[in-house]
Design a protein around this motif. Structure first.
Motif, PDB file in Angstrom:
ATOM      1  N   GLY A 112       0.827  -1.200   0.000  1.00 32.85           N
ATOM      2  CA  GLY A 112       0.000   0.000   0.000  1.00 32.85           C
ATOM      3  C   GLY A 112       0.858   1.246   0.000  1.00 32.85           C
ATOM      4  N   ARG A 167     -12.404   7.203   2.257  1.00 34.48           N
ATOM      5  CA  ARG A 167     -11.801   8.156   3.185  1.00 34.48           C
ATOM      6  C   ARG A 167     -12.335   9.557   2.873  1.00 34.48           C
ATOM      7  N   ASP A 177     -13.192   7.492   8.117  1.00 39.96           N
ATOM      8  CA  ASP A 177     -12.980   6.365   7.210  1.00 39.96           C
ATOM      9  C   ASP A 177     -14.260   5.549   7.215  1.00 39.96           C
ATOM     10  N   SER A 219      -9.855   3.850  -0.996  1.00 38.72           N
ATOM     11  CA  SER A 219      -8.731   2.964  -0.683  1.00 38.72           C
ATOM     12  C   SER A 219      -8.490   2.027  -1.851  1.00 38.72           C
TER      13      SER A 219
END
Length: 478
Positions: free
Chosen positions: A11, A455, A395, A448
């Motif tokens: 990530g 987000r 989130d 994401s």
């Protein structure tokens, strides 16, 4: 082998997964040699070394996973310096640069909940490797790396002394120590059971009031992330201190699980995110230390950051979210400070890495030299710039990756023209979708890349307006 390899994805800062499910000894033993090989292929011509630093934080079995990394990397012919204790991730980045290593492999899941562990890959220069490097690791995973005829050497080292000595040389450490000893400054440190434990005490002495300093792999049932919802104990401690002592300057410093993110709590128990700390640090470092250079911010950073930069005639460079993008810029330009809204702040005079302990020292120096409580300092900057704002983010878990894809497609084909009753006047797409609204507030929506999570970020003139806008965004997504 290919199935296992293909399921490993990096990530914005490393590879993470649930322990015993995605993150296992078997998978780690596959990834580590490939990461070492890619570090070698990328940097050997610069470094001329086959040395790899291996470090870890305080998570469940972190030292055992680190030992697996060390053994797997030596088996394919690299020399390894394995940490003999937990330490902050930036300490291992510092070691990579100071000890002329190809880079560092750090076992940590940063701010994630206790069920997670992960692997961060750092370069010889003391910062996160680029997305191109992690992509190369993913590409080569199915091939693996053959064991060497002659294994590399494995030695242990203590990462703390060189790191803390390096930090001490960057601040007026004596002035901070004297203020604490004289009772003018009281410092509370919430290390959130993580790798920052003992850090400030090593630097400033045993009068630091450290809380949540025990090793708890479950992090008190929460997560080692510097957010208000996890800081009830620190708020209580500071409120109690203020009731009994109304004359000193008090501050709470908050560190995430691997000590690369920071937040603070002022003497009146108000939470201060890096959206507040970054402007304070810019002002302090230019005004009192004479630092110059570019300010690097992520697209989700506060609008106060460029306003304070303008006060000091500093240029601002904006990047996507993720500290590796800031690190890339720090390697290419003369940078004073680079920071992100989630708490990562780094300095051009240090390594191209977010470092919460160095940020803590600079914050303490700013308090001592200005004579201001952090909250007062922030208000002073708001008055200077004529800019007052509030900020928050959420989130939002989505039902599935399919829902994520559907929302993304809707965003691309049906652009938003109005948000929470305000006309959209601009949309920036450097990372996600950042909408500038008619009332000068902004909403940012990011998807994401690895999980069904949306987000949502917002800055507006009041906290009520922030929450109204975030509620609208949540309703839109659902």
């Amino acid at each position: 082998m290919p199935v296992v390899a293909n399921s490993i994805k990096f990530g914005t800062d490393g590879w993470r997964g649930v322990i015993g499910d995605e993150f296992t000894f078997e998978r780690l033993a596959l990834v580590a040699p490939v990461a070492a090989k890619v570090l070698y292929d990328t940097y050997f011509s610069i470094v001329g070394s086959r040395k790899i630093i291996v470090g870890y934080d305080r998570r469940f079995m972190a030292e055992d996973f680190a030992r697996t990394v060390a053994n797997a990397v030596t088996a394919v012919g690299f020399d390894v310096l394995l940490s003999e204790s937990y330490a902050p991730t930036p300490a291992f980045s510092w070691a990579a640069k100071q000890l002329n290593a190809l880079g560092a492999l750090v076992i940590t899941a940063s701010h994630n909940p206790g069920a997670y562990l992960g692997l961060k890959v750092k370069g010889y220069f003391g910062g996160s490797v680029s997305p191109e490097v992690t992509k190369e690791i993913e590409t080569l995973l199915p091939e693996g790396v053959a064991e060497a005829a002659t294994p590399g050497k494995l030695e242990k080292f203590d990462p703390w002394p060189s790191y803390t000595a390096g930090l001490e040389g960057k601040v007026d450490i004596a002035k901070i120590r004297d203020a604490i000893a004289a009772g003018k400054l009281t410092v509370f440190a919430d290390v959130m059971h993580g790798a920052a434990a003992s850090g400030l005490a090593r630097l400033l002495g045993d009068r630091i009031h450290e809380i949540n300093s025990d090793r708890d792999p479950l992090f008190g049932g929460g997560a080692p992330e510097p957010l208000p919802k996890y800081l009830s104990q620190l708020f209580t401690v500071i409120k109690n201190h203020r009731e009994s002592n109304k004359t000193d300057l008090a501050v709470g410093l908050v560190f995430d699980g691997d000590c690369d993110r920071i937040a603070a709590v002022d003497g009146n128990a108000n939470f201060l995110s890096s959206q507040v700390l970054i402007p304070i640090l810019i002002d302090h470092l230019t005004l009192r230390r004479g630092f110059t250079g570019e300010i690097v911010k992520t697209v989700s950073g506060s609008d106060l950051i460029p306003l304070v930069a303008a006060l000091h005639h500093l240029s601002v460079y904006e990047t996507p979210v993720g500290y590796k993008y800031i690190a890339d810029r720090m390697l290419a330009a003369e940078v004073l400070l680079g920071g992100e809204e989630s708490g990562g702040i780094g300095y051009g005079s240090h390594i191209p890495e977010r470092d919460a302990l160095l940020s803590a020292l600079y914050v303490l120096e700013a308090i001592v030299e200005s004579g201001l409580d952090l909250g007062e300092y922030y208000q002073h900057l708001q008055q200077q710039t004529g800019f007052t704002s509030a900020y928050d983010r959420i989130d939002l878990p989505l039902a599935s990756m399919e829902v994520r894809s559907r929302l993304l497609q809707q965003m691309q084909t049906q652009p938003l023209t109005e948000i929470a009753g305000q006309a959209v006047i601009d949309c920036q797409t450097i990372d996600g979708y950042k909408f500038r609204l008619a009332d000068k507030s902004w909403l940012m929506i990011r998807f994401s890349g690895t999980e069904p999570v949306l987000r949502l970020y917002c800055e507006a003139t009041t906290l009520d307006r922030v929450h109204q806008t975030l509620a609208w965004a949540k309703q839109w997504a659902e």
